[in-house]
Design a protein around this motif. Structure first.
Motif, mmCIF file in Angstrom:
data_model
loop_
_atom_site.group_PDB
_atom_site.id
_atom_site.type_symbol
_atom_site.label_atom_id
_atom_site.label_comp_id
_atom_site.label_asym_id
_atom_site.label_seq_id
_atom_site.Cartn_x
_atom_site.Cartn_y
_atom_site.Cartn_z
ATOM 1 N N UNK A 73 0.832 -1.207 0.000
ATOM 2 C CA UNK A 73 0.000 0.000 0.000
ATOM 3 C C UNK A 73 0.866 1.255 0.000
ATOM 4 N N UNK A 74 2.079 1.162 0.587
ATOM 5 C CA UNK A 74 3.001 2.295 0.488
ATOM 6 C C UNK A 74 3.393 2.559 -0.958
ATOM 7 N N UNK A 75 3.667 1.482 -1.693
ATOM 8 C CA UNK A 75 4.037 1.681 -3.107
ATOM 9 C C UNK A 75 2.865 2.334 -3.843
ATOM 10 N N UNK A 76 1.683 1.843 -3.539
ATOM 11 C CA UNK A 76 0.498 2.357 -4.232
ATOM 12 C C UNK A 76 0.267 3.841 -3.917
ATOM 13 N N UNK A 77 0.444 4.191 -2.639
ATOM 14 C CA UNK A 77 0.101 5.563 -2.239
ATOM 15 C C UNK A 77 1.274 6.533 -2.256
#
Lengths: 262, 440
Positions: B415-419
């Motif tokens: 989710x860090x990569x996504x956000x």
């Protein structure tokens, strides 16, 4: 010395384009320890007047950890977004200090439309040495000191780069000692395949401890790394063994900066 | 009597041939249950790799002692099998040492080479048995090396020793009979290694020796037929053939390169409003990633049949070295075992039959998959270029994309990569702040 780190966007605004893009990577951008590697590499590039630029805030994760964890969607989203940016600027050549970024950009981006000449910073440093731009510092601070090089899996086995990092270390005029498991049989630091971002599975030892013990056995006071993840894993291992005051983990670029007094 | 022997021989040879044919068709059918993957490119590079790795055994020589012993068994296998042509023709035609008159003085030279190799095969196999059962070389153990895999290895070594002993005994008695001037045992010149055994037989009668020589001949040839069928039916020893096929089809791209799933490319391009080429991966697959053997590629399945369970991969695996459950050899053996099971199910119950089992879960656990660092040590170690990492990543893909199951820390990384466009929780706006360090 004045340091200069142009972004590709800035150069474009001036109607210029860089010969080579320095792909910093997430660890090189955010990790406190690895930021020093980024800075060291920039110092070398500045010192040799290399026409380079970074993407700055336009850079994003290559998607390597997502791909290796199994999330191919997220990997390809990242890849396509990065490719849009790189192709938008007409980038031809990329150098990076991260073997994971290197492997992904070099091997996995072309099929998705991102075709660039991609090299690892150890290869660029070797080129500088071959061209005589970086010379051996005889009688320098590393003379006779034992240094051991830890092969990154994503440089070594993944991409067959074993010699360039060793050639770079040769200019330090140091005593290069190999670990028992090196080159093709080099032991992983434990971080690849997205392991960097999770706790290890149950076992009787952590991989980075096993590897650090092997490095310490060589008697080297410097462990040379060429990968931000390896650097983190080995630094943690050295701390775990309470050797952080005796043994240091450095990236190749940092060692060159120290020996050349840049 | 001679005619009867010839008929029996021809019948046995046909049965053995048919058995091998059936096994090969079964294995071929099973391998083709895998997903399609194009490996028809670059034939010259592939042939070169095959010659270097399979014929030249390049990777074996990383461990010199087993490499030399293995080379003797391998050379013995290839070259002594030339003698099988004569033996088979003798059997069919009812002749004895058919080639002797044609080769003349060369014949004993050829046989002596065979005998030398037979002796080295025996020595190597004995050393191998000692390494497995007395010295207990570590890589021959492990959870996956249960009863059958260990027995399989010992049976193969035992059979090879028996076959070579029969060959030497047969030659020894033949020479004693030659010395006696017996019937059709025409003088061939000395066979140096088997002549050392002549002393055992010199006191026996001619008729007994003829009987015993024939017994050895039949034991040898029936043994070879049985052994060949054993190898093809369900044995790790299949690598003697698969090594060539597998190295030919091995990956030519850098080991670090994982394939990009074309079915995902199409979806991602649609999501990002990029032009989609119509040819790219039309007809979405049943699932993303692999849950069972049929979701893997045919090359993964070919890999599984090529594995001879030597354990060089597991010995080099950082996860296995540090006590984790993962063993690349087990990944390959599980894949083969499950494939055999699926193949049997299809044969018995038809193509649509579901036995409620799958490779992921029933054979390979999530814990094993999660332990892999994708370091490619196993791939590098394998003498026949098997790629366990490819299977591990495909199973991980199923876990993540179809079942949305991942360790919590991986979910935050994703989710860090996504956000934030980075695997850690940093603001993308701060990405260039490292340069501040240079300004000081």
């Amino acid at each position: 010395m004045e340091y200069n780190v142009p972004t590709v966007a800035e150069l474009k605004a001036q109607g210029k384009s860089p010969e080579i893009v320095f792909w910093v990577g997430c660890a090189g951008s955010f990790d406190e320890r690895v930021k020093s590697v980024t800075v060291a590499f920039v110092k070398i590039l500045n010192h040799l007047n290399v026409n380079f630029a970074v993407l700055g805030t336009e850079e994003a994760c290559t998607g390597d950890p997502a791909k290796r964890a199994g999330n191919e969607f997220m990997f390809q989203m990242q890849a396509m977004t990065n490719i849009e940016v790189l192709n938008g600027y007409g980038i031809q050549k990329i150098v990076t200090a991260c073997p994971h970024c290197f492997n992904t950009l070099k091997n996995e981006y072309p099929e998705l439309g991102g075709k660039y000449e991609v090299i690892h910073h150890s290869q660029l440093l070797q080129q500088f040495i071959d061209e005589g731009k970086i010379k051996m510092t005889e009688g320098g601070e590393f003379k006779g000191k034992k240094i051991t090089y830890h092969d990154s899996c994503y440089l070594g086995r993944a991409n067959n780069i074993y010699e360039a990092p060793r050639k770079v270390l040769e200019v330090l005029d140091a005593d290069l000692v190999e670990m028992k498991r090196c080159k093709t049989t080099g032991l992983c630091c434990g971080a690849g395949g997205a392991q960097m971002f999770k706790e290890p599975e149950k076992g009787n030892k952590d991989i980075n401890i096993e590897r650090t013990e092997e490095a310490l056995q060589t008697g080297a006071k410097i462990i040379a790394a060429a990968c931000p993840f390896c650097m983190t894993m080995l630094s943690d291992g050295v701390k775990n063994k309470e050797q952080e005051h005796n043994v240091k983990v450095y990236d190749l670029a940092e060692l060159i900066v120290q020996s050349q007094r840049l | 009597m001679h005619v009867l022997a010839q008929i029996v021989f021809i019948i046995l040879l046909s049965i053995a041939g048919a058995g091998i044919y059936l096994s090969i068709s079964r294995i071929r059918k099973n391998i083709l249950l895998g997903r399609d993957e194009d490996r028809s490119d670059n034939k010259i590079a592939r042939i070169k790799k095959m010659l270097l790795m399979a014929l030249g055994q390049k990777k074996m020589f990383k461990k010199p002692l087993p490499a030399i012993l293995h080379f003797f068994v391998y050379a013995g296998f290839l070259i002594v099998n030339v003698e099988m042509i004569e033996i088979a023709l003798d059997g069919i035609l009812g002749t004895h040492r058919l080639f002797a008159p044609y080769l003349g003085s060369l014949y004993p030279v050829v046989i002596n080479v065979f005998e030398f190799l037979a002796l080295t095969v025996i020595i190597a196999c004995v050393v191998f048995l000692i390494r497995r059962n007395i010295v207990h070389v570590k890589r021959f153990s492990g959870v996956e090396m249960a009863k059958w895999p260990s027995l399989d290895a010992n049976l193969i070594l035992g059979m090879e020793i028996l076959l070579m002993i029969a060959f030497l005994k047969m030659n020894a008695m033949d020479q004693v009979l030659q010395d006696m001037g017996s019937g059709h045992y025409t003088a061939t010149g000395p066979f140096y290694i088997s002549s050392a055994l002549k002393g055992f037989y010199s006191s026996y009668s001619e008729s007994f020796l003829i009987f015993a020589e024939r017994a050895c001949w039949w034991f040898h040839i029936i043994g070879v037929m049985f052994f060949a069928n054993y190898v093809f039916y369900n044995s790790k020893h299949l690598h003697i053939f698969m090594a060539f096929i597998n190295t030919y089809y091995a990956k030519l791209t850098p080991a670090g390169k994982l394939n990009n799933m074309p079915e995902v490319t199409k979806e991602v391009k649609l999501m990002l409003n990029l032009p989609v080429e119509e040819t790219a991966a039309d007809g979405a697959p049943a699932r993303f990633g692999a849950k069972d053997v049929r979701d893997l590629t045919w090359k993964n399945l070919l890999d599984s049949y090529s594995c001879t369970e030597c354990g060089r991969c597991t010995q080099q695996c950082p996860a296995n070295i540090t006590g984790k459950k993962l063993s690349p050899r087990k990944i390959m053996m599980d894949t083969r075992d499950r494939l055999e099971e699926v193949g049997k199910n299809i044969k018995q119950h038809g193509d649509a039959y579901d036995d409620g089992k799958s490779l992921l879960g029933d054979y390979i656990s999530e814990e094993e998959l999660l332990a892999c660092t994708t370091c490619n040590a196993c791939v590098e170690a394998c003498p026949v270029m098997i790629d366990p990492v490819s299977i591990i990543v495909q199973l991980r893909r199923f876990k993540l994309m179809e079942e949305s199951q991942a360790p919590a820390s991986w979910n935050s990384m994703l989710s860090n990569i996504e956000n934030n466009m980075a695997p850690w929780k940093f603001s993308p706006a701060d990405r260039f702040n490292w340069a501040d360090k240079l300004k000081g």
